[in-house]
Design a protein around this motif. Structure first.
Motif, short mmCIF file in Angstrom:
data_model
loop_
_atom_site.label_atom_id
_atom_site.label_comp_id
_atom_site.label_asym_id
_atom_site.label_seq_id
_atom_site.Cartn_x
_atom_site.Cartn_y
_atom_site.Cartn_z
N THR A 9 31.62 37.77 8.07
CA THR A 9 31.17 36.69 8.94
C THR A 9 31.89 35.39 8.60
N TYR A 10 32.01 35.08 7.33
CA TYR A 10 32.68 33.85 6.93
C TYR A 10 34.15 33.87 7.30
N ASN A 11 34.81 35.02 7.15
CA ASN A 11 36.22 35.12 7.54
C ASN A 11 36.39 34.96 9.05
N LEU A 12 35.47 35.51 9.82
CA LEU A 12 35.51 35.30 11.27
C LEU A 12 35.32 33.83 11.62
N TYR A 13 34.43 33.17 10.91
CA TYR A 13 34.23 31.74 11.11
C TYR A 13 35.51 30.96 10.81
N LEU A 14 36.19 31.29 9.71
CA LEU A 14 37.43 30.60 9.37
C LEU A 14 38.49 30.79 10.46
N GLY A 15 38.58 32.00 10.99
CA GLY A 15 39.52 32.26 12.08
C GLY A 15 39.16 31.49 13.33
N PHE A 16 37.87 31.46 13.66
CA PHE A 16 37.40 30.71 14.83
C PHE A 16 37.69 29.23 14.66
N ARG A 17 37.42 28.70 13.48
CA ARG A 17 37.64 27.28 13.22
C ARG A 17 39.12 26.93 13.33
N ALA A 18 39.99 27.79 12.81
CA ALA A 18 41.42 27.51 12.83
C ALA A 18 42.01 27.66 14.23
N ALA A 20 40.26 28.15 17.41
CA ALA A 20 39.56 27.66 18.60
C ALA A 20 39.15 26.20 18.52
N LEU A 21 38.83 25.71 17.35
CA LEU A 21 38.31 24.35 17.27
C LEU A 21 39.39 23.29 17.22
N GLY A 22 40.56 23.63 16.76
CA GLY A 22 41.66 22.68 16.77
C GLY A 22 41.60 21.66 15.66
N SER A 23 42.33 20.57 15.85
CA SER A 23 42.43 19.56 14.80
C SER A 23 41.13 18.76 14.71
N GLY A 24 40.89 18.24 13.54
CA GLY A 24 39.69 17.47 13.29
C GLY A 24 38.54 18.30 12.74
N TRP A 25 38.69 19.61 12.75
CA TRP A 25 37.63 20.50 12.28
C TRP A 25 38.05 21.24 11.01
N GLU A 26 39.21 20.93 10.45
CA GLU A 26 39.76 21.71 9.34
C GLU A 26 38.82 21.77 8.14
N ARG A 27 38.10 20.71 7.87
CA ARG A 27 37.25 20.66 6.69
C ARG A 27 35.77 20.82 7.03
N VAL A 73 44.20 32.87 22.41
CA VAL A 73 44.29 33.77 21.25
C VAL A 73 44.16 35.21 21.69
N MET A 74 43.26 35.48 22.61
CA MET A 74 43.07 36.86 23.08
C MET A 74 44.29 37.34 23.87
N ARG A 75 44.91 36.46 24.67
CA ARG A 75 46.12 36.84 25.41
C ARG A 75 47.26 37.15 24.46
N GLU A 76 47.31 36.45 23.33
CA GLU A 76 48.39 36.65 22.37
C GLU A 76 48.12 37.85 21.46
N GLY A 77 47.10 38.60 21.75
CA GLY A 77 46.82 39.79 20.98
C GLY A 77 45.86 39.59 19.83
N GLY A 78 45.14 38.49 19.85
CA GLY A 78 44.15 38.25 18.80
C GLY A 78 44.75 37.78 17.50
N VAL A 79 45.95 37.27 17.54
CA VAL A 79 46.60 36.79 16.32
C VAL A 79 45.99 35.46 15.95
N ILE A 80 45.46 35.38 14.75
CA ILE A 80 44.85 34.16 14.25
C ILE A 80 45.76 33.58 13.17
N PRO A 81 46.08 32.29 13.26
CA PRO A 81 46.99 31.70 12.28
C PRO A 81 46.39 31.74 10.88
N GLU A 82 47.27 31.78 9.90
CA GLU A 82 46.85 31.79 8.50
C GLU A 82 46.19 30.47 8.14
N THR A 83 45.12 30.53 7.36
CA THR A 83 44.46 29.32 6.88
C THR A 83 44.75 29.17 5.41
N SER A 84 44.78 27.95 4.96
CA SER A 84 45.06 27.74 3.53
C SER A 84 43.91 27.06 2.86
#
Length: 84
Positions: A9-18, A20-27, A73-84
């Protein structure tokens, strides 16, 4: 098993945040995202045999942007960018 579901669940949240939410939500923490997105003030209105949810224009624009990013993201095949 309980902790594995929590980690997933937490990993899904991190992917969603990175993605779908865009800038300003990183932290933003889970509680902050839940508060800002799901605790949105609104009013349910019935008119012409239909039910509407009235929310502020700013929140509507934010939800539209999130939905468009999720669709991209879904059109691109569900690829979620790496988070650091």
């Amino acid at each position: 098993m309980f902790f594995a579901i929590g980690v997933l669940t937490y990993n899904l949240y991190l992917g969603f945040r990175a993605a779908a939410l865009g800038s300003g939500w990183e932290r933003a923490q889970v509680q902050t995202v839940r508060w800002r997105l799901f605790q949105t003030a609104g009013k349910i209105v019935r008119h012409g045999r239909q039910v509407y949810l009235k929310i502020s224009a700013a929140m509507l624009n934010m939800f539209i942007a999130i939905r468009e990013r999720c669709a991209r993201v879904m059109r691109e095949g569900g690829v979620i960018p790496e988070t650091s």
